[in-house]
Motif scaffolding. Structure first.
Motif, PDB file in Angstrom:
ATOM      1  N   LYS A 214     -19.248  10.908  -7.381  1.00 15.13           N
ATOM      2  CA  LYS A 214     -17.869  11.151  -7.161  1.00 15.13           C
ATOM      3  C   LYS A 214     -17.658  12.209  -6.457  1.00 15.13           C
ATOM      4  O   LYS A 214     -16.433  12.294  -5.742  1.00 15.13           O
ATOM      5  N   ILE A 215     -17.863  13.446  -7.272  1.00 22.52           N
ATOM      6  CA  ILE A 215     -17.435  14.633  -6.836  1.00 22.52           C
ATOM      7  C   ILE A 215     -17.787  14.936  -5.298  1.00 22.52           C
ATOM      8  O   ILE A 215     -17.035  15.177  -4.487  1.00 22.52           O
ATOM      9  N   SER A 216     -19.333  14.738  -5.097  1.00 20.88           N
ATOM     10  CA  SER A 216     -19.766  14.854  -3.623  1.00 20.88           C
ATOM     11  C   SER A 216     -18.945  13.818  -2.631  1.00 20.88           C
ATOM     12  O   SER A 216     -18.715  14.151  -1.498  1.00 20.88           O
ATOM     13  N   SER A 248      -9.967  10.186 -12.141  1.00 22.10           N
ATOM     14  CA  SER A 248     -10.653  11.283 -12.624  1.00 22.10           C
ATOM     15  C   SER A 248     -12.140  11.607 -11.802  1.00 22.10           C
ATOM     16  O   SER A 248     -12.544  10.559 -11.384  1.00 22.10           O
ATOM     17  N   PHE A 249     -12.234  12.701 -11.648  1.00 21.55           N
ATOM     18  CA  PHE A 249     -13.398  13.201 -11.091  1.00 21.55           C
ATOM     19  C   PHE A 249     -13.185  13.141  -9.528  1.00 21.55           C
ATOM     20  O   PHE A 249     -14.625  12.776  -8.795  1.00 21.55           O
ATOM     21  N   LEU A 250     -12.312  12.870  -9.043  1.00 20.99           N
ATOM     22  CA  LEU A 250     -11.938  12.884  -7.682  1.00 20.99           C
ATOM     23  C   LEU A 250     -11.292  14.202  -7.297  1.00 20.99           C
ATOM     24  O   LEU A 250     -10.496  14.060  -6.355  1.00 20.99           O
ATOM     25  N   CYS A 254     -14.717  23.461  -4.453  1.00 24.14           N
ATOM     26  CA  CYS A 254     -15.889  24.160  -3.690  1.00 24.14           C
ATOM     27  C   CYS A 254     -17.199  24.275  -4.291  1.00 24.14           C
ATOM     28  O   CYS A 254     -17.975  24.726  -4.563  1.00 24.14           O
ATOM     29  N   GLY A 255     -17.240  22.752  -4.736  1.00 22.24           N
ATOM     30  CA  GLY A 255     -18.487  22.266  -5.636  1.00 22.24           C
ATOM     31  C   GLY A 255     -18.556  22.255  -6.819  1.00 22.24           C
ATOM     32  O   GLY A 255     -17.859  23.136  -7.663  1.00 22.24           O
ATOM     33  N   PHE A 256     -19.513  21.398  -7.522  1.00 15.33           N
ATOM     34  CA  PHE A 256     -19.897  21.345  -8.959  1.00 15.33           C
ATOM     35  C   PHE A 256     -20.729  22.346  -9.390  1.00 15.33           C
ATOM     36  O   PHE A 256     -21.865  22.480  -8.727  1.00 15.33           O
ATOM     37  N   GLY A 257     -20.700  22.636 -10.587  1.00 15.06           N
ATOM     38  CA  GLY A 257     -21.547  23.573 -11.253  1.00 15.06           C
ATOM     39  C   GLY A 257     -21.960  23.421 -12.835  1.00 15.06           C
ATOM     40  O   GLY A 257     -21.770  22.295 -13.150  1.00 15.06           O
ATOM     41  N   GLY A 258     -22.419  24.359 -13.611  1.00 13.14           N
ATOM     42  CA  GLY A 258     -22.590  23.744 -14.868  1.00 13.14           C
ATOM     43  C   GLY A 258     -24.040  23.850 -15.371  1.00 13.14           C
ATOM     44  O   GLY A 258     -24.832  23.509 -14.489  1.00 13.14           O
TER      45      GLY A 258
END
Ligand code: UDX
Length: 432
Positions: A214-216, A248-250, A254-258
């Motif tokens: 979803k994020i990408s 949500s999650f939209l 600058c990119g996901f991490g964790g």
């Protein structure tokens, strides 16, 4: 009920403490003397909102204690939760040696029927391996069950996520284990989905990979918005009204991490390849995320033209707000790329700076947002800490050498920033 929680990382410590809060007697075990030492003194090895108060409360009530011995902790236990680390290996697969060690130690110390719960994020079929391992070392043939119970806790809101879950997923094979699990999770009054163990394990892989997708997806949409002058926030809002999609999650950024998404994505890709069922879509999800970070650095480059010799102020270092976790934080790559181009970096994060010191080099860590702005050629927002939304932008403008903000989390409205006289560039929206 009596619970032995093995592993006191984010998952184990939160889960163990919350089970104590529900009235169970919990012993949290870890083989790291530093962590157990801190916990026995009432100090937290991690930052997680609400956790410290809950630990103190339950220790005081005699429901929560800490130990280094699995043997002691499982003597009276009804459940042994395995919540140890499964770090990524260089090929993307998960290193399961801690899970194996713990399974063996549980087996060698079994005294009575025990439900062994696999809580660590593990590749599908790990439950079967745990079962085989315990059977192998369980010389006295004490009865036991192995259950898969994946966690869906988000760092920063992990306590609430545990106490008010959307669902609890339990993969198991026996009615005896099912009855115990129902009793354990009953007080949470949430849907409990019982599945076979492999399906439960795949639910975890599939959920995290889907969220990363979803994020990408929205980050790819954001790039198109930038090209045509549309606004990704409005696009996400419009899409989100459709309950089949959800808002949500939209959040473009600058990119996901964790420590979960990047690692879980790699692990699911690795498994799919190993099984000969290539999941090419996830390769794209990963690639989009890597490119999003580079794209963000190009935005900084566009704003500054020449980065060499410039001072860049970074706001936010943790991979997301309300955590001190720096693992796979986008800030690390962003800072490295800027340093490679010759930038001098000064940075501030409300909580993660002690951890940041361990992973970042040649970064001047400052005491406040305003100290970071002072003398900087631009300000770069990497983590959306809520307090950053309330900063005094007038003061920031005076402190910066040039009124330039590159916002990787879309904290402000471009039209407001224009009125305030900033050059403001964000994700998926017009630069002003
Ligand atoms: C995730 C899952 O959400 C959780 O269910 C699982 O058990 C563990 O992994 P967590 O890693 O704590 O939790 O963080 P999450 O809130 O999911 O965010 C992950 C990353 O995605 C962060 O870097 C965040 O900034 C980014 N993100 C999230 C976005 O870029 N956009 C969004 O819309 C949401």
């Amino acid at each position: 009920m009596n619970i032995c929680m093995i592993g006191t990382g984010y998952v184990g410590l939160v889960t163990g403490t919350c089970f104590a809060e529900l009235g169970n007697k919990v012993i949290c075990v870890d083989n790291d003397p530093r962590k157990i030492g801190l916990l026995k003194k009432g100090e937290m090895p991690i930052y997680e909102p609400g956790l410290e108060e809950l630990v103190h409360k339950n220790v005081k009530a005699g429901r929560l204690s800490f130990s280094m011995s699995i043997a002691d902790a499982i003597k009276t236990a009804d459940f042994a939760f395995i919540a140890v680390g499964t770090p990524p290996r260089s090929d993307g697969s998960a290193d399961l040696s801690y899970v194996e060690n713990v399974s063996r130690e549980i087996a060698q110390n079994l005294k009575k029927y025990l439900v062994i719960v696999e809580k660590s994020t593990v590749p599908v079929e790990t439950c079967e391996w745990v079962k085989k391992t315990v059977s192998k070392y369980n010389r006295k043939k004490i009865p036991f069950d192995v259950v898969s119970n994946p966690e869906f806790l988000r760092e920063g809101t992990a306590v609430t996520d545990f106490l008010k879950p959307d669902r609890v997923i339990v993969g198991l094979e026996s009615d005896r284990a099912k009855k115990s699990v129902q009793k354990l999770y009953g007080p949470l009054k949430c849907p409990i989905l019982f599945t076979d163990t492999k399906s439960a394990e795949i639910i975890k892989h599939a959920s995290n990979s889907f969220l990363a997708t979803k994020i990408s997806y929205i980050n790819s949409v954001a790039k198109i918005c930038e090209k045509v002058g549309a606004n990704v926030e409005q696009v996400a809002e419009g899409m989100g009204f459709d309950p089949r999609i959800g808002r949500s999650f939209l959040n473009a950024g600058c990119g996901f991490g964790g420590f979960c998404f990047p690692k879980d994505l790699e692990a699911f890709l690795w498994i799919s390849k190993k099984l000969g069922a290539d999941f090419e879509m996830l390769e794209a999800v990963k690639k989009v995320n890597e490119e999003q970070i580079i794209h963000f650095v190009h935005k900084i480059e566009e704003a500054l033209w020449i980065i060499n010799g410039k001072t860049v102020g970074i706001l936010g270092l943790a991979f997301k707000p309300n955590t001190d976790d720096m693992r796979f934080a986008p800030s690390i790559d962003i800072i490295r790329m800027l340093q490679e181009r010759g930038a001098k970096i000064q940075a501030y994060d409300p909580i993660s700076m002690p951890n940041a010191k361990k992973v970042l080099q040649n970064v001047a860590l400052k005491d406040s947002v305003y100290d970071v702005a002072k003398g900087a050629d631009c300000l770069v927002i990497v983590t959306e800490w809520p307090q950053f939304r309330k900063i005094d932008l007038g003061k920031i403008k005076k402190l910066l050498s040039h009124p330039t903000i590159i916002d990787g989390r879309n904290l402000f409205l471009p039209e407001n920033m224009k009125k305030l006289g900033f050059h403001y560039s964000s994700i998926g929206r017009k630069s002003v």
